[in-house]
Scaffold this motif. Structure first.
Motif, short mmCIF file in Angstrom:
data_model
loop_
_atom_site.label_atom_id
_atom_site.label_comp_id
_atom_site.label_asym_id
_atom_site.label_seq_id
_atom_site.Cartn_x
_atom_site.Cartn_y
_atom_site.Cartn_z
N GLN A 154 0.84 -1.20 0.00
CA GLN A 154 0.00 0.00 0.00
C GLN A 154 0.87 1.24 0.00
O GLN A 154 1.86 1.32 0.73
CB GLN A 154 -0.90 0.02 1.23
N LEU A 155 0.49 2.20 -0.83
CA LEU A 155 1.09 3.52 -0.82
C LEU A 155 0.01 4.50 -0.37
O LEU A 155 -1.10 4.47 -0.90
CB LEU A 155 1.60 3.91 -2.21
N VAL A 156 0.33 5.33 0.59
CA VAL A 156 -0.66 6.25 1.13
C VAL A 156 -0.13 7.67 1.02
O VAL A 156 0.88 8.01 1.64
CB VAL A 156 -0.98 5.91 2.60
N GLU A 157 -0.85 8.48 0.23
CA GLU A 157 -0.47 9.88 0.08
C GLU A 157 -1.19 10.73 1.13
O GLU A 157 -2.29 10.39 1.57
CB GLU A 157 -0.85 10.42 -1.30
N SER A 158 -0.60 11.84 1.46
CA SER A 158 -1.22 12.82 2.35
C SER A 158 -0.65 14.19 2.04
O SER A 158 0.35 14.31 1.33
CB SER A 158 -0.98 12.46 3.82
N GLY A 159 -1.32 15.22 2.56
CA GLY A 159 -0.80 16.57 2.41
C GLY A 159 -1.51 17.43 1.39
O GLY A 159 -1.19 18.61 1.24
N GLY A 160 -2.47 16.87 0.68
CA GLY A 160 -3.21 17.68 -0.28
C GLY A 160 -4.14 18.66 0.42
O GLY A 160 -4.32 18.62 1.64
N GLY A 161 -4.72 19.54 -0.38
CA GLY A 161 -5.63 20.51 0.19
C GLY A 161 -5.89 21.65 -0.76
O GLY A 161 -5.58 21.58 -1.95
N LEU A 162 -6.47 22.71 -0.20
CA LEU A 162 -6.80 23.91 -0.96
C LEU A 162 -5.79 25.00 -0.63
O LEU A 162 -5.53 25.26 0.56
CB LEU A 162 -8.21 24.38 -0.61
N VAL A 163 -5.24 25.63 -1.64
CA VAL A 163 -4.24 26.67 -1.43
C VAL A 163 -4.44 27.75 -2.49
O VAL A 163 -4.92 27.47 -3.60
CB VAL A 163 -2.81 26.08 -1.49
N GLN A 164 -4.09 28.97 -2.15
CA GLN A 164 -4.17 30.04 -3.12
C GLN A 164 -2.99 30.00 -4.08
O GLN A 164 -1.92 29.49 -3.75
CB GLN A 164 -4.20 31.40 -2.41
N ALA A 165 -3.20 30.55 -5.26
CA ALA A 165 -2.12 30.64 -6.24
C ALA A 165 -0.91 31.35 -5.61
O ALA A 165 -1.06 32.34 -4.90
CB ALA A 165 -2.59 31.40 -7.47
N ASP A 224 4.84 -0.19 -10.70
CA ASP A 224 4.21 -1.39 -10.18
C ASP A 224 3.10 -1.10 -9.18
O ASP A 224 2.12 -1.84 -9.07
CB ASP A 224 5.26 -2.28 -9.48
N TYR A 225 3.27 -0.04 -8.40
CA TYR A 225 2.35 0.25 -7.30
C TYR A 225 1.93 1.70 -7.33
O TYR A 225 2.74 2.59 -7.66
CB TYR A 225 3.00 -0.08 -5.95
N TRP A 226 0.68 1.92 -6.94
CA TRP A 226 0.11 3.27 -6.94
C TRP A 226 -0.63 3.54 -5.64
O TRP A 226 -1.22 2.63 -5.04
CB TRP A 226 -0.89 3.41 -8.09
N GLY A 227 -0.60 4.80 -5.22
CA GLY A 227 -1.41 5.23 -4.10
C GLY A 227 -2.82 5.57 -4.56
O GLY A 227 -3.14 5.51 -5.75
N GLN A 228 -3.65 5.96 -3.60
CA GLN A 228 -5.05 6.24 -3.90
C GLN A 228 -5.27 7.68 -4.38
O GLN A 228 -6.34 8.01 -4.88
CB GLN A 228 -5.91 5.98 -2.66
N GLY A 229 -4.27 8.51 -4.19
CA GLY A 229 -4.36 9.88 -4.66
C GLY A 229 -4.77 10.85 -3.57
O GLY A 229 -5.46 10.50 -2.62
N THR A 230 -4.33 12.09 -3.72
CA THR A 230 -4.71 13.16 -2.81
C THR A 230 -5.01 14.41 -3.64
O THR A 230 -4.29 14.74 -4.58
CB THR A 230 -3.60 13.44 -1.77
N GLN A 231 -6.10 15.08 -3.29
CA GLN A 231 -6.56 16.22 -4.09
C GLN A 231 -5.78 17.48 -3.75
O GLN A 231 -5.61 17.82 -2.57
CB GLN A 231 -8.05 16.47 -3.83
N VAL A 232 -5.32 18.15 -4.79
CA VAL A 232 -4.69 19.46 -4.65
C VAL A 232 -5.52 20.45 -5.47
O VAL A 232 -5.74 20.23 -6.67
CB VAL A 232 -3.23 19.45 -5.14
N THR A 233 -5.99 21.49 -4.82
CA THR A 233 -6.78 22.51 -5.49
C THR A 233 -6.12 23.86 -5.27
O THR A 233 -5.87 24.26 -4.13
CB THR A 233 -8.22 22.54 -4.95
N VAL A 234 -5.83 24.55 -6.36
CA VAL A 234 -5.19 25.85 -6.30
C VAL A 234 -6.18 26.89 -6.81
O VAL A 234 -6.61 26.83 -7.96
CB VAL A 234 -3.90 25.88 -7.13
N SER A 235 -6.53 27.82 -5.96
CA SER A 235 -7.49 28.84 -6.34
C SER A 235 -6.76 30.07 -6.87
O SER A 235 -5.65 30.39 -6.44
CB SER A 235 -8.35 29.23 -5.14
N SER A 236 -7.42 30.76 -7.79
CA SER A 236 -6.80 31.95 -8.40
C SER A 236 -7.12 33.22 -7.61
O SER A 236 -7.94 33.22 -6.72
CB SER A 236 -7.29 32.10 -9.84
#
Length: 127
Positions: A3-14, A115-127
């Motif tokens: 298992q690969l587990v990503e973390s740290g994504g979120g909403l951030v301003q440009a 060979d292996y992938w994590g589930q992904g983490t959302q990164v959203t950058v607002s303008s």
């Protein structure tokens, strides 16, 4: 089961920064080449950054060169993606990936090489 587990994504301003982390359940993660990819809505998954398992060799997509940095902790158990000067076009789900590598200098930038992938983490950058 690896298992690969990503973390740290979120909403951030440009112009802001985020650091993504990816931890693995495998004890030999330190000997795997690592990569970061991203997928925006309606688009194909694309390469972002790659690192050899030693961390000595790195490679970046042109779109993030100079703004993003891939790195690993000393034990090689966690891989990071430091993202600076973020732009709205960086908005995507970010995935980490791992591939068994024979040599410490090998890195990969094609999705079908991993060979292996994590589930992904959302990164959203607002303008």
């Amino acid at each position: 089961q690896v298992q690969l587990v990503e973390s740290g994504g979120g909403l951030v301003q440009a112009g802001g920064s985020l650091r993504l982390s990816c931890a693995a359940s495998m004890r030999t993660f330190g000997t795997y080449a690592k990569g970061w990819f991203r997928q925006a809505p309606g688009k194909e998954r694309e390469f972002v950054a790659a690192s050899s398992w030693s961390g000595l060799m790195t490679y970046y997509a042109d779109s993030v060169e100079g703004r993003f940095t891939i790195s690993r902790d000393n034990a090689g158990n966690t891989v990071y993606l430091q993202m600076n000067s973020l732009k709205p076009e960086d908005t995507a789900v970010y995935y980490c990936a791992a591939k068994s590598a024979d040599y410490s200098y090998e890195y990969y930038y094609e999705t079908n090489e991993y060979d292996y992938w994590g589930q992904g983490t959302q990164v959203t950058v607002s303008s």
